[in-house]
Design a protein around this motif. Structure first.
Motif, PDB file in Angstrom:
ATOM      1  N   ILE A  63     -29.270  53.771  27.014  1.00 49.37           N
ATOM      2  CA  ILE A  63     -28.923  52.894  27.438  1.00 49.37           C
ATOM      3  C   ILE A  63     -29.680  52.391  29.144  1.00 49.37           C
ATOM      4  N   ALA A  64     -29.529  53.402  29.622  1.00 44.74           N
ATOM      5  CA  ALA A  64     -30.292  53.587  30.998  1.00 44.74           C
ATOM      6  C   ALA A  64     -31.765  52.775  30.956  1.00 44.74           C
ATOM      7  N   ASP A  65     -32.547  53.332  30.022  1.00 43.34           N
ATOM      8  CA  ASP A  65     -33.614  52.784  29.714  1.00 43.34           C
ATOM      9  C   ASP A  65     -33.655  51.154  29.496  1.00 43.34           C
ATOM     10  N   LEU A  66     -32.713  50.731  28.876  1.00 42.95           N
ATOM     11  CA  LEU A  66     -32.661  49.097  28.607  1.00 42.95           C
ATOM     12  C   LEU A  66     -32.122  48.567  29.793  1.00 42.95           C
ATOM     13  N   TYR A  67     -31.642  49.437  30.740  1.00 47.82           N
ATOM     14  CA  TYR A  67     -30.994  48.521  31.979  1.00 47.82           C
ATOM     15  C   TYR A  67     -31.880  49.162  33.165  1.00 47.82           C
ATOM     16  N   PRO A  68     -32.896  49.000  33.235  1.00 50.13           N
ATOM     17  CA  PRO A  68     -33.744  49.591  34.650  1.00 50.13           C
ATOM     18  C   PRO A  68     -33.433  49.170  35.840  1.00 50.13           C
ATOM     19  N   GLU A  69     -33.787  50.087  37.037  1.00 48.57           N
ATOM     20  CA  GLU A  69     -33.027  49.512  38.283  1.00 48.57           C
ATOM     21  C   GLU A  69     -34.112  48.158  38.668  1.00 48.57           C
ATOM     22  N   TYR A  70     -33.549  47.326  39.706  1.00 49.10           N
ATOM     23  CA  TYR A  70     -34.355  46.108  40.073  1.00 49.10           C
ATOM     24  C   TYR A  70     -35.629  46.684  40.763  1.00 49.10           C
ATOM     25  N   PRO A  71     -36.766  46.063  40.557  1.00 50.60           N
ATOM     26  CA  PRO A  71     -38.010  46.447  41.252  1.00 50.60           C
ATOM     27  C   PRO A  71     -38.325  46.159  42.777  1.00 50.60           C
ATOM     28  N   TYR A  72     -37.406  46.659  43.539  1.00 47.54           N
ATOM     29  CA  TYR A  72     -37.391  46.304  44.941  1.00 47.54           C
ATOM     30  C   TYR A  72     -38.803  46.351  45.416  1.00 47.54           C
ATOM     31  N   SER A  73     -39.591  47.382  45.316  1.00 45.59           N
ATOM     32  CA  SER A  73     -40.917  47.509  45.776  1.00 45.59           C
ATOM     33  C   SER A  73     -42.016  46.463  45.201  1.00 45.59           C
ATOM     34  N   ARG A  74     -41.735  45.706  44.368  1.00 50.88           N
ATOM     35  CA  ARG A  74     -42.573  44.842  43.774  1.00 50.88           C
ATOM     36  C   ARG A  74     -42.139  43.448  43.942  1.00 50.88           C
ATOM     37  N   ASN A  75     -40.902  43.103  43.390  1.00 53.18           N
ATOM     38  CA  ASN A  75     -40.606  41.615  43.685  1.00 53.18           C
ATOM     39  C   ASN A  75     -39.345  41.699  44.828  1.00 53.18           C
ATOM     40  N   LYS A  76     -39.775  40.571  45.800  1.00 53.63           N
ATOM     41  CA  LYS A  76     -39.152  40.453  46.906  1.00 53.63           C
ATOM     42  C   LYS A  76     -37.656  40.071  46.733  1.00 53.63           C
ATOM     43  N   THR A  77     -36.920  40.533  47.605  1.00 49.89           N
ATOM     44  CA  THR A  77     -35.426  39.914  47.410  1.00 49.89           C
ATOM     45  C   THR A  77     -35.506  38.558  48.225  1.00 49.89           C
ATOM     46  N   ILE A  78     -34.262  37.808  47.975  1.00 48.35           N
ATOM     47  CA  ILE A  78     -34.152  36.529  48.708  1.00 48.35           C
ATOM     48  C   ILE A  78     -34.335  36.907  50.369  1.00 48.35           C
ATOM     49  N   THR A  79     -33.291  37.676  50.934  1.00 49.04           N
ATOM     50  CA  THR A  79     -33.287  37.764  52.330  1.00 49.04           C
ATOM     51  C   THR A  79     -34.283  38.913  52.676  1.00 49.04           C
ATOM     52  N   GLN A  80     -34.940  38.861  53.423  1.00 49.50           N
ATOM     53  CA  GLN A  80     -36.144  39.971  53.962  1.00 49.50           C
ATOM     54  C   GLN A  80     -36.055  40.230  55.505  1.00 49.50           C
ATOM     55  N   GLU A  81     -35.353  39.475  56.357  1.00 52.45           N
ATOM     56  CA  GLU A  81     -35.347  39.669  57.678  1.00 52.45           C
ATOM     57  C   GLU A  81     -34.110  39.694  58.319  1.00 52.45           C
ATOM     58  N   GLY A  82     -33.121  40.446  57.537  1.00 55.38           N
ATOM     59  CA  GLY A  82     -31.828  40.781  58.050  1.00 55.38           C
ATOM     60  C   GLY A  82     -31.205  41.926  57.187  1.00 55.38           C
ATOM     61  N   GLN A  83     -30.135  42.396  57.878  1.00 55.59           N
ATOM     62  CA  GLN A  83     -29.329  43.401  57.085  1.00 55.59           C
ATOM     63  C   GLN A  83     -27.967  43.761  57.792  1.00 55.59           C
ATOM     64  N   TYR A  84     -27.262  44.447  57.227  1.00 54.13           N
ATOM     65  CA  TYR A  84     -25.690  44.595  57.596  1.00 54.13           C
ATOM     66  C   TYR A  84     -25.765  45.442  58.895  1.00 54.13           C
ATOM     67  N   ASP A  85     -25.190  45.029  59.939  1.00 55.56           N
ATOM     68  CA  ASP A  85     -24.938  45.940  61.078  1.00 55.56           C
ATOM     69  C   ASP A  85     -23.540  46.615  61.010  1.00 55.56           C
ATOM     70  N   SER A  86     -23.679  47.809  61.026  1.00 54.41           N
ATOM     71  CA  SER A  86     -22.398  48.605  60.856  1.00 54.41           C
ATOM     72  C   SER A  86     -21.690  48.733  62.149  1.00 54.41           C
ATOM     73  N   VAL A  87     -22.397  48.291  63.195  1.00 51.47           N
ATOM     74  CA  VAL A  87     -21.503  48.470  64.614  1.00 51.47           C
ATOM     75  C   VAL A  87     -20.686  47.273  64.672  1.00 51.47           C
ATOM     76  N   THR A  88     -21.320  45.943  64.231  1.00 51.49           N
ATOM     77  CA  THR A  88     -20.487  44.770  64.500  1.00 51.49           C
ATOM     78  C   THR A  88     -19.505  44.486  63.181  1.00 51.49           C
ATOM     79  N   GLY A  89     -20.187  45.021  61.944  1.00 53.64           N
ATOM     80  CA  GLY A  89     -19.441  44.834  60.794  1.00 53.64           C
ATOM     81  C   GLY A  89     -19.814  43.183  60.203  1.00 53.64           C
ATOM     82  N   SER A  90     -20.921  42.850  60.346  1.00 53.19           N
ATOM     83  CA  SER A  90     -21.450  41.596  60.027  1.00 53.19           C
ATOM     84  C   SER A  90     -23.107  41.647  59.510  1.00 53.19           C
ATOM     85  N   TYR A  91     -23.432  40.634  59.055  1.00 53.97           N
ATOM     86  CA  TYR A  91     -24.833  40.620  58.480  1.00 53.97           C
ATOM     87  C   TYR A  91     -25.509  39.851  59.704  1.00 53.97           C
TER      88      TYR A  91
END
Length: 921
Positions: free
Chosen positions: A232-260
């Motif tokens: 089943i794991a073979d048939l649901y591989p992980e998203y290829p983050y290294s090959r196909n870009k995500t929508i947002t690329q210039e931000g991330q979650y800030d654990s200090v402020t608790g916001s993106y």
């Protein structure tokens, strides 16, 4: 061939030909209705009915309730632009005009959302109504209207309903639509007045179609009957983050402020990201995965009108926006083409809503795509901003296993009573039926009371040793954000009048369901992206990928992600944003699990590559460049597989001749391409041999019977060990569907020649395949003879479009009515280019065949420098009347990839106006 049929050339007959065709169709309908209603009376009745239901588009009409005159200006395609002096008049006129063109469609939709289809269509819809009553969409919509929506939204909904009812006043069914005339021979149904709640409930149907990964939960559970965790794991591989870009690329979650945050920030830190996937009572590792396909749970809706499109099956959408620094206008360009089920009429209705003078009394100057039955504009632009949508795919549904004990269910060691309600379904021509709906204390309805497949999930789902005794199985309950009252309807009006990024984000905060990727551009040269939605958080260790144990409170939702924590981007340095159902944010930059079932980024990365190629080549992007990108037919899976197919030594001359079609092929899937036809047939047979024949019967095509290998085996079995099993799914919903999840499955093992998945048992005609090339050779042979049977021996006559055809079907009587009525209401076929997981996403299901299952339901390109230079097209036309000139008048151009001019300014609208109707108080 049904009337108004065209091929991919899209060439239209001359004026005289159109007149003759229209007369012939009119004669046909008269003849058919005469047969239905009696020869002596039927001829006159048929002609009068067809003409009576067409809308008045010229002159003037009096509408009680208007405070001032309203102009309705229609262009040559029947697309209306409405001009009024107050908000209430504007939306009242919108209701009236949409009812003129689409009331039958609106009426069917409200019966669907309220679980009352049996009142129109009789006993064939009782099962659908039972399911929809169990969900209770209309009950939730009423609660939203009563308790959640703003006063202004209620006022607009009331005005819209007043407009619809003004159209209905004094009309019989046959005066409204041909379909009512046909229903009248077997049913005394009469249309009732429209209510504001009818409009709100439509958003529930939209949310259901775009609900996320519920079917993946079901499919993974059903797979456990035949496949092990590794398989089943073979048939649901992980998203290829290294090959196909995500929508947002210039931000991330800030654990200090608790916001993106956008730009540099601290790391995501210790959030609640779930990665272990312990849905089934904590002991089954759930693979990350994506879009499999709806099964019989959705089949209960298969015979009712499509809302916006089936969930699963690789379905998706494209949208992207390019900043002015890379465009020829020096202002942003924004493109959008949602991929939804093909329907007739199209789910979209093009319209402009204009205040003659924008002020506090009249606040709107907006144009775009609306839903008939709902006020406002859903996708489009106003005088300041433009926006588009694609489905985010975030996981807002969870299935729960419930242990039934007596009259209640187990929860934290106690037995709790169900909340119950009785629902009476009225049936045209038959006796009423009453059902009992059971809900848990969280308001979760028991769907397994209505669905056989979920009963199987309850019998097969894996649980740990601490789970209650299974007995005859567990019941299945649904937790879904859309079953909680929300205020998405407020968001529609807020979007329509937003003038900048801040107001756009405020509007997005109200768009709780369905969660959509919202892209943005404005006339001040800004671009942006916002993920909105009411998205649940789960306890650590539960990622929502498999049904959870309802008897343990630690698996209940823990809350919802705050608006300030949701990913966004504003004027990214790269100068463009692409959303095409790929992952929203890198998993290492975000603490919450949005879903384990993203699209795999095949389309989004291709769009990104096309934009980058233009930018790096020093060129500027034009409106037509955006249009050409929407039509890109390139097959990414072909680029991977074809070089390997060409290296295989094929002995059979006929198969070798077919193999040669792939030599020099550029991987584009044009409708006239023989190579595309042969490759896609080969791809279909690769999937069938490597995966499809090894899946459990619940996922395979109904009626296709196989001698299958024993449970937990992907290789060939001894003939004495096999068992006979027949598939149980509809052809267009079975697996493997061939979408980009399957691209990724194959990519992972393509260089592993001896992987077990490449093994296939011998048959009466074929020896066993023991490795990849042997399976590929067998697939090429099977494809050769499949196409010979379908297209003929002469490969010179083969083409992708002959296999890949679109039929547009009226979603009620066009699928369930008498054959002659289907002939009258349906249109097609059109031979289409494109394919599965291409930018020009004319989707087909590889398990079931090559026919088009879903399509770009509309296409638009908005020019923020000059809105009058924007372009748009709809799948069908403005009208829902089968013999209107605007029933499918846009489809030929849509099939060829053409766009229509999109007038917005007063001057441009006046220039394009063909008919003007004045609505007077």
């Amino acid at each position: 061939m049904p009337p108004n049929t065209t091929a991919s050339s899209g060439q239209k007959p001359g004026k005289s030909g159109r007149k003759k065709g229209r007369k012939a169709r009119l004669f046909l309908i008269v003849l058919v209705l005469a047969l239905f209603g009696g020869v002596a009376y039927g001829g006159y009745w048929g002609v009068s009915t067809v003409r009576a239901s067409f809308p008045q588009t010229k002159g003037s009409l009096t509408l009680d309730g208007l405070s001032g005159p309203v102009d309705v200006k229609r262009d040559g395609n029947g697309i209306p632009q409405i001009y009024a002096a107050s908000d209430e008049d504007l939306f009242m006129a919108q209701g009236y005009v949409q009812a003129q063109d689409r009331f039958y469609e609106m009426d069917v939709r409200r019966h669907m959302t309220s679980g009352r289809l049996s009142e129109m269509f009789g006993s064939s819809q009782v099962k659908n109504d039972e399911f929809l009553r169990t969900m209770g969409w209309d009950r939730v919509a009423k609660e939203e209207y009563d308790k959640k929506l703003s006063a202004s939204t209620k006022k607009y909904l009331q005005a819209y309903a007043k407009g619809v009812n003004a159209y209905l006043k004094g009309k019989d069914g046959k005066d409204i639509s041909l379909e009512y005339a046909a229903l009248g021979f077997t049913n005394d149904y009469k249309p009732q007045e429209w209510t504001p709640v009818d409009s709100v409930a439509w958003l529930k149907a939209m949310a259901w179609d775009l609900r996320g990964n519920m079917q993946e939960e079901i499919d993974r559970s059903l797979m456990t009957s035949r496949l092990g965790p590794k398989q089943i794991a073979d048939l649901y591989p992980e998203y290829p983050y290294s090959r196909n870009k995500t929508i947002t690329q210039e931000g991330q979650y800030d654990s200090v402020t608790g916001s993106y945050v956008q730009g540099s920030s601290t790391t995501a830190g210790s959030g609640t990201q779930s990665t272990s996937g312990t849905g089934l009572a904590g002991n089954t590792t759930a693979p990350d995965g994506l879009q499999s396909q709806l099964s019989r749970l959705y089949n209960v809706l298969d015979n009712v009108p499509t809302a916006v499109g089936v969930n699963g099956n690789g379905i998706g959408s494209n949208s992207w926006v390019v900043a002015g620094k890379y465009t020829i206008t020096n202002k942003p360009l924004l493109a959008n083409d949602p991929h939804l089920s093909a329907s007739l009429p199209s789910v979209w209705y093009q319209m402009g809503l204009h205040c003659t003078s924008v002020s506090s009394k009249c606040q709107y100057d907006v144009s775009g795509y609306t839903f008939a039955g709902m006020p406002g504009v859903v996708i489009g632009h106003n005088q300041d901003i433009a926006w588009g949508m694609t489905n985010s795919g975030v996981d807002v549904t969870d299935l729960y296993l419930e242990k039934i004990t007596g009259e209640g269910y187990e929860y934290d060691g106690k037995v709790l009573p169900f909340t119950t309600r009785r629902e009476t379904i009225k049936v045209a021509g038959g006796a009423n039926k009453t059902i009992v709906v059971r809900e848990t204390k969280d308001g979760m309805p028991l769907l397994s009371d209505r669905d056989d497949e979920l009963v199987k999930v309850g019998k097969k789902a894996t649980v740990d040793s601490g789970a209650p005794d299974r007995g005859d199985g567990y019941a299945i309950a649904l937790r879904w954000t859309a079953l909680d009252p929300g205020n998405s309807m407020d968001a529609v009006f807020q979007l329509d009048k937003a003038s900048n990024w801040s107001e756009f984000r405020t509007a997005a905060a109200s768009f709780d369901v369905p969660s959509q990727n919202l892209i943005y551009a404005d006339t001040n040269n800004n671009i942006g992206y916002q993920l909105p939605g009411k998205i649940p958080t789960r306890s650590k260790g539960d990622d929502g990928s498999l049904p959870s144990p309802g008897w343990d409170s630690k698996y209940r939702w823990t809350g919802y992600i705050k608006q300030s924590e949701l990913p966004y981007e504003y004027n990214p340095k790269r100068g463009y944003i692409v959303t095409a159902n790929q992952a929203v944010v890198d998993k290492d930059k975000y603490p919450y699990t949005l879903t384990t079932d993203w699209g795999y980024g095949t389309r989004s990365q291709r769009i990104t590559d096309l934009i980058e190629a233009k930018i790096k080549g020093g060129g500027k992007i034009s409106t037509d460049d955006m249009r050409q990108m929407q039509l890109d037919d390139s097959s990414e899976i072909a680029k991977l597989i074809v070089p390997k197919l060409l290296k295989i030594d094929v002995a059979d001359k006929n198969v070798r001749d077919a193999q040669k079609l792939l030599e020099g092929w550029d991987y584009t899937q044009d409708a006239d391409s023989a190579a595309a036809a042969y490759f896609n047939a080969t791809w279909r047979n690769i999937l069938k041999l490597a995966f499809g024949n090894k899946l459990p019967k619940e996922l395979r095509v109904k009626g296709q019977c196989l001698n299958v290998a024993p449970v937990d085996s992907t290789g060939p079995a001894d003939e004495n060990q096999t068992v006979r099993e027949c598939g149980q799914r509809e052809a267009d919903q079975a697996q493997p569907d061939g979408g980009d999840r399957w691209f990724e499955v194959v990519r992972k093992i393509i260089d592993d020649q001896n992987n077990d998945w490449w093994k296939a048992p011998k048959t009466r005609l074929d020896k066993a395949a023991d490795n990849r090339d042997e399976l590929f050779a067998r697939a090429m042979k099977d494809a050769r003879w499949e196409l010979t049977a379908k297209l003929g021996k002469d490969m010179d006559t083969w083409s992708w479009g002959r296999l890949h055809r679109l039929f547009l079907k009226n979603q009620t009587l066009g699928t369930e009515g008498p054959g002659v009525l289907q002939y009258m209401l349906n249109r097609g076929p059109w031979r289409l280019s494109g394919g599965e997981a291409t930018v020009n996403a004319t989707g087909w299901n590889a398990a079931g065949g090559y026919g088009v299952v879903w399509v770009p339901s509309m296409r638009m390109v908005v020019n923020l420098d000059d809105f009058d230079k924007s372009k748009w097209i709809n799948l069908s036309g403005a009208s829902g009347h089968a013999y209107s000139a605007h029933y499918t008048d846009q489809t030929d151009k849509w099939a060829k990839g053409e766009l229509l001019p999109w007038s917005f300014s007063d001057k441009a609208v006046d220039k394009s106006t063909s008919d003007t109707l004045v609505l007077k108080p």
